[in-house]
Design an enzyme around this catalytic site. Structure first.
Site, PDB file in Angstrom:
ATOM      1  N   HIS A  19       0.811  -1.218   0.000  1.00 48.54           N
ATOM      2  CA  HIS A  19       0.000   0.000   0.000  1.00 48.54           C
ATOM      3  C   HIS A  19       0.843   1.267   0.000  1.00 48.54           C
ATOM      4  CE1 HIS A  19      -3.526  -2.479   1.838  1.00 48.54           C
ATOM      5  NE2 HIS A  19      -3.465  -2.594   0.526  1.00 48.54           N
ATOM      6  N   HIS A  42      -8.850  -7.719  -7.443  1.00 47.31           N
ATOM      7  CA  HIS A  42      -9.220  -8.406  -6.196  1.00 47.31           C
ATOM      8  C   HIS A  42      -9.348  -7.340  -5.103  1.00 47.31           C
ATOM      9  CE1 HIS A  42      -7.089 -11.351  -8.708  1.00 47.31           C
ATOM     10  NE2 HIS A  42      -7.784 -12.287  -8.101  1.00 47.31           N
ATOM     11  N   SER A  97      -6.657  -1.402  -0.401  1.00 50.03           N
ATOM     12  CA  SER A  97      -6.138  -0.699  -1.575  1.00 50.03           C
ATOM     13  C   SER A  97      -7.176   0.190  -2.266  1.00 50.03           C
ATOM     14  CB  SER A  97      -5.523  -1.688  -2.570  1.00 50.03           C
ATOM     15  OG  SER A  97      -6.363  -2.798  -2.783  1.00 50.03           O
ATOM     16  N   GLU A 115     -14.646  -7.623  -7.354  1.00 50.27           N
ATOM     17  CA  GLU A 115     -14.633  -8.450  -6.144  1.00 50.27           C
ATOM     18  C   GLU A 115     -15.744  -9.490  -6.266  1.00 50.27           C
ATOM     19  OE1 GLU A 115     -14.051 -10.457  -2.984  1.00 50.27           O
ATOM     20  OE2 GLU A 115     -12.638  -8.828  -3.412  1.00 50.27           O
ATOM     21  N   ASP A 137     -15.546 -11.914 -11.595  1.00 47.80           N
ATOM     22  CA  ASP A 137     -14.191 -12.457 -11.597  1.00 47.80           C
ATOM     23  C   ASP A 137     -13.224 -11.376 -12.077  1.00 47.80           C
ATOM     24  OD1 ASP A 137     -12.387 -15.038 -11.653  1.00 47.80           O
ATOM     25  OD2 ASP A 137     -11.983 -13.938 -13.517  1.00 47.80           O
ATOM     26  N   GLY A 138     -12.278 -11.002 -11.229  1.00 46.17           N
ATOM     27  CA  GLY A 138     -11.393  -9.889 -11.531  1.00 46.17           C
ATOM     28  C   GLY A 138     -10.536 -10.071 -12.771  1.00 46.17           C
ATOM     29  N   ASP A 158      -3.896  -8.355  -7.208  1.00 49.24           N
ATOM     30  CA  ASP A 158      -3.568  -8.645  -5.815  1.00 49.24           C
ATOM     31  C   ASP A 158      -4.362  -9.847  -5.305  1.00 49.24           C
ATOM     32  OD1 ASP A 158      -2.808  -8.417  -3.161  1.00 49.24           O
ATOM     33  OD2 ASP A 158      -4.183  -6.777  -2.729  1.00 49.24           O
TER      34      ASP A 158
END
Length: 256
Positions: A19, A42, A97, A115, A137-138, A158
């Site tokens: 971060h 994500h 994030s 997400e 689905d990212g 991520d």
């Protein structure tokens, strides 16, 4: 993965590494007047409670942000995100994030978050109502939306890496995104594990062509038997000054 809950790990040493450097990159990109797109594959829930039972159970925040916050002066982009989270959620709040990003994005910028977990999606929508939030689905979303508009921008990848196939699928995702969006800044996080399971992914990234830099840090396990012993952040098309910031942060971790 629907069983993964980042609330148990929020504010750990890997989050500090990830971060802080995410905030540095966004702060620099935001200094130019051109609008940009920021995407996450994500996203998680955006805002976490370090005073909750999840953080207490693992002790990871105590070994992370609780110990390391003094590294960052008030004007550091990461410190600004920490302050923004506490204004939203109180003194025990920690920014995921999406909040780090939202702190540094402007009205002209676009924020796209993916997400899959229904509870996390609901929390995202409550914390950042103006973002484009997809219960999807990212990786698939990332491929469908790149190149984005505005084309200038950044993507954070991520995953939790609890699904074993992610170790091979994620480098392939990065390669595909880079082909579709060659000017995009791509940040990919991965854990350094005592088992060495991260090594094939790291080697695949190192073999990729193009402009990319890597930051890796190591830290003591948060508790006996904890397998994560470090954090890696790989950056394609990293903004000016990001590498220097990464080296400075690495020196901090090396002194632990």
């Amino acid at each position: 993965m629907l069983s993964y809950q980042h609330a148990y790990h929020a504010g750990n040493a890997a989050d500090v590494h990830k971060h802080a450097l995410l905030a540095v990159a966004l702060d620099y990109m935001g200094r130019k007047p051109k609008p940009m797109t920021y995407m996450e594959t994500h996203a998680g829930r955006a805002l976490y409670d370090l005073g909750g039972p999840e953080a207490a159970k693992t002790g990871e925040a105590a070994a992370g942000i609780r110990k390391m916050e003094s590294w960052f002066p008030e004007d550091h982009p990461y410190a600004q995100a920490l302050d923004a989270a506490r204004q939203l959620g109180g003194p025990e709040a920690y920014p995921g994030s999406p909040i780090v990003a939202a702190t540094h994005l402007r009205d002209t910028d676009r924020l796209i978050l993916a997400e899959k977990h229904p509870q996390e999606v609901a929390a995202l929508r409550q914390a950042i109502s103006w973002a484009e939030i997809h219960a999807a689905d990212g990786p698939q979303l990332a491929l469908s939306l790149t190149p984005p508009e505005p084309r200038r921008g950044m993507m954070l990848i991520d995953p939790s890496y609890e699904v074993k196939t992610e170790w091979t699928a994620i480098p392939e995702l990065v390669a595909k995104v880079r082909r579709k969006w060659p000017v995009g800044v791509i940040l990919l996080w991965y854990p350094l594990l005592a088992s060495g399971a991260h090594q094939p992914l790291a080697e695949r990234l190192a073999a990729m062509e193009g402009d990319a830099v890597l930051s890796e840090v190591r830290f003591p396990p948060a508790r006996p038997g904890h397998g994560m012993v470090g954090s890696g952040l790989w950056a394609a098309n990293a903004p000016w000054g990001w590498d220097d910031a990464a080296r400075a942060l690495e020196a901090r971790f090396a002194a632990l």
